[in-house]
Write a protein that holds these residues in place. Structure first.
Motif, short mmCIF file in Angstrom:
data_model
loop_
_atom_site.label_atom_id
_atom_site.label_comp_id
_atom_site.label_asym_id
_atom_site.label_seq_id
_atom_site.Cartn_x
_atom_site.Cartn_y
_atom_site.Cartn_z
N LEU A 158 -6.46 -8.40 2.72
CA LEU A 158 -7.84 -8.45 2.27
C LEU A 158 -8.29 -7.11 1.69
O LEU A 158 -9.08 -7.05 0.74
N PHE A 159 -7.77 -6.02 2.23
CA PHE A 159 -8.06 -4.70 1.69
C PHE A 159 -7.56 -4.60 0.26
O PHE A 159 -8.26 -4.11 -0.63
N VAL A 160 -6.35 -5.07 0.04
CA VAL A 160 -5.77 -5.02 -1.31
C VAL A 160 -6.44 -6.04 -2.23
O VAL A 160 -6.56 -5.81 -3.43
N TYR A 161 -6.88 -7.16 -1.68
CA TYR A 161 -7.64 -8.15 -2.46
C TYR A 161 -8.86 -7.49 -3.10
O TYR A 161 -9.17 -7.75 -4.27
N ILE A 162 -9.52 -6.63 -2.35
CA ILE A 162 -10.70 -5.94 -2.88
C ILE A 162 -10.31 -4.74 -3.73
O ILE A 162 -10.71 -4.62 -4.89
#
Length: 357
Positions: free
Chosen positions: A130-134
């Motif tokens: 999710l961190f990389v998604y953002i």
């Protein structure tokens, strides 16, 4: 950007804590040692939906709002527009409210819920995904090219059938996604390309082809757009806004490079990883081609979602004592890229009629 920074911290923190309240589980023929706490993951998902769904600007948001307000979504109009799924969605929403915010919120809800559900089942470290998604830019893209990102999210759910080798079910999901954006149909032939061992001779051929296309781009693009003809995508022949940023290409290449170096161990800890790696590789190929014309980066959307899964598994290819260090390195690198892309390059200004600062 203030709210976007707060959202990043909140989503990451909730997802991180969800792993500390997790349960062990075995699924899909391989062991995932933890299954994150559903309530906390729901919190991360809710933050994503709220920030995206309650926005007032970014990318083509204004365009979609204007179309929603000014259009009577008759059946003739819907079928004339070709992507009938999105037209039907708008027609249904219009019966509930004429406020275009309902379209933005519904699209954000569908897109982010589907993506988080897939990551919940397949990511090794959901907070990292999710961190990389953002920070990798996909969350921002979901607020810019929202119709195509919705199609990509729907197609992403076909990962289960891709891994199980069930083409018919995979194809049904992809066709459903194509009702929202016809470009999703590219995933049908892709199925047969990625159902092979990663880093095999077929991988080498794909990489060579991408380099050849990038070198002979003018000839390749002439052939492609000639084939598209008068379709809804044929007008892209006149699209000329330069190529994709080389830094973005490097960001796409880094997880693949690590996956290649640790390919044997990656297969041991994640036996189905070959299919994910191959999807990420094809996304990288599109990004290489996009250095000649940015529009090809749009095709990479369908494959870059798989990078969110890969990035959370490549941590495990390092030695046990190095895994924590590499975890923080990935966080730092993507955080730096997020700042560069959104603050320095794009100067994103988030506005909302619901969040006041």
């Amino acid at each position: 950007m203030t709210l976007l920074w707060i959202n990043l911290g909140l989503v990451f923190l909730l997802a991180l804590v969800s792993r500390y309240f997790s349960t062990p589980v075995v699924a899909g023929g391989y062991t995932i040692t933890v299954k994150p706490n559903k309530l906390l993951v729901f919190g991360s998902m809710a933050a994503l939906v709220a920030v995206s769904g309650l926005r007032a600007n970014i990318g083509d948001t204004y365009f979609y709002k204007h179309i929603y307000e000014s259009t009577d979504f008759s059946w003739a109009y819907i079928f004339d527009e070709k992507d009938i799924g999105f037209g039907i969605l708008q027609k249904g929403l219009k019966t509930l409210s004429d406020d275009p915010q309902i379209l933005i919120l519904t699209t954000a809800l569908l897109t982010n819920v589907l993506i988080v559900i897939v990551l919940y089942h397949y990511s090794r470290k959901i907070e990292l995904s999710l961190f990389v998604y953002i920070t990798g830019g996909l969350f921002l893209i979901s607020m810019n090219g929202m119709r195509q990102m919705l199609a990509a999210a729907i197609a992403f759910t076909a990962i289960k059938f891709l891994m199980e080798g069930k083409f018919l079910k995979y194809a049904l999901v992809v066709v459903a996604a194509s009702f929202f954006h016809q470009s999703a149909l590219i995933l049908l032939p892709i199925y047969f390309l990625v159902r092979v061992r990663a880093w095999s001779k077929a991988t080498l051929v794909l990489m060579v082809v991408s380099v050849v296309i990038a070198i002979g781009f003018d000839y390749f693009s002439a052939l492609l757009f000639s084939a598209l003809g008068d379709s809804q995508y044929g007008h892209y022949r006149n699209f000329d806004e330069g190529g994709a940023n080389i830094i973005r290409v490097a960001v796409n290449a880094a997880p693949l490079f690590i996956a290649y170096l640790g390919r044997d161990k990656l297969r041991r800890v994640f036996p189905k990883s070959d299919y994910v790696v191959n999807m990420v590789l094809i996304g990288f190929i599109f990004m290489v081609i996009a250095t000649q014309n940015w529009i090809f980066a749009r095709f990479a959307l369908y494959f870059n979602l798989y990078q969110l899964i890969l990035i959370a598994w490549i941590i495990k290819v390092f030695r046990e004592r190095d895994q924590a260090f590499m975890y923080y390195v990935i966080l730092a690198c993507y955080l730096g890229y997020y700042f560069y892309e959104n603050v320095i390059t794009l100067n994103i200004q988030y506005r909302s009629d619901f969040f006041m600062w």
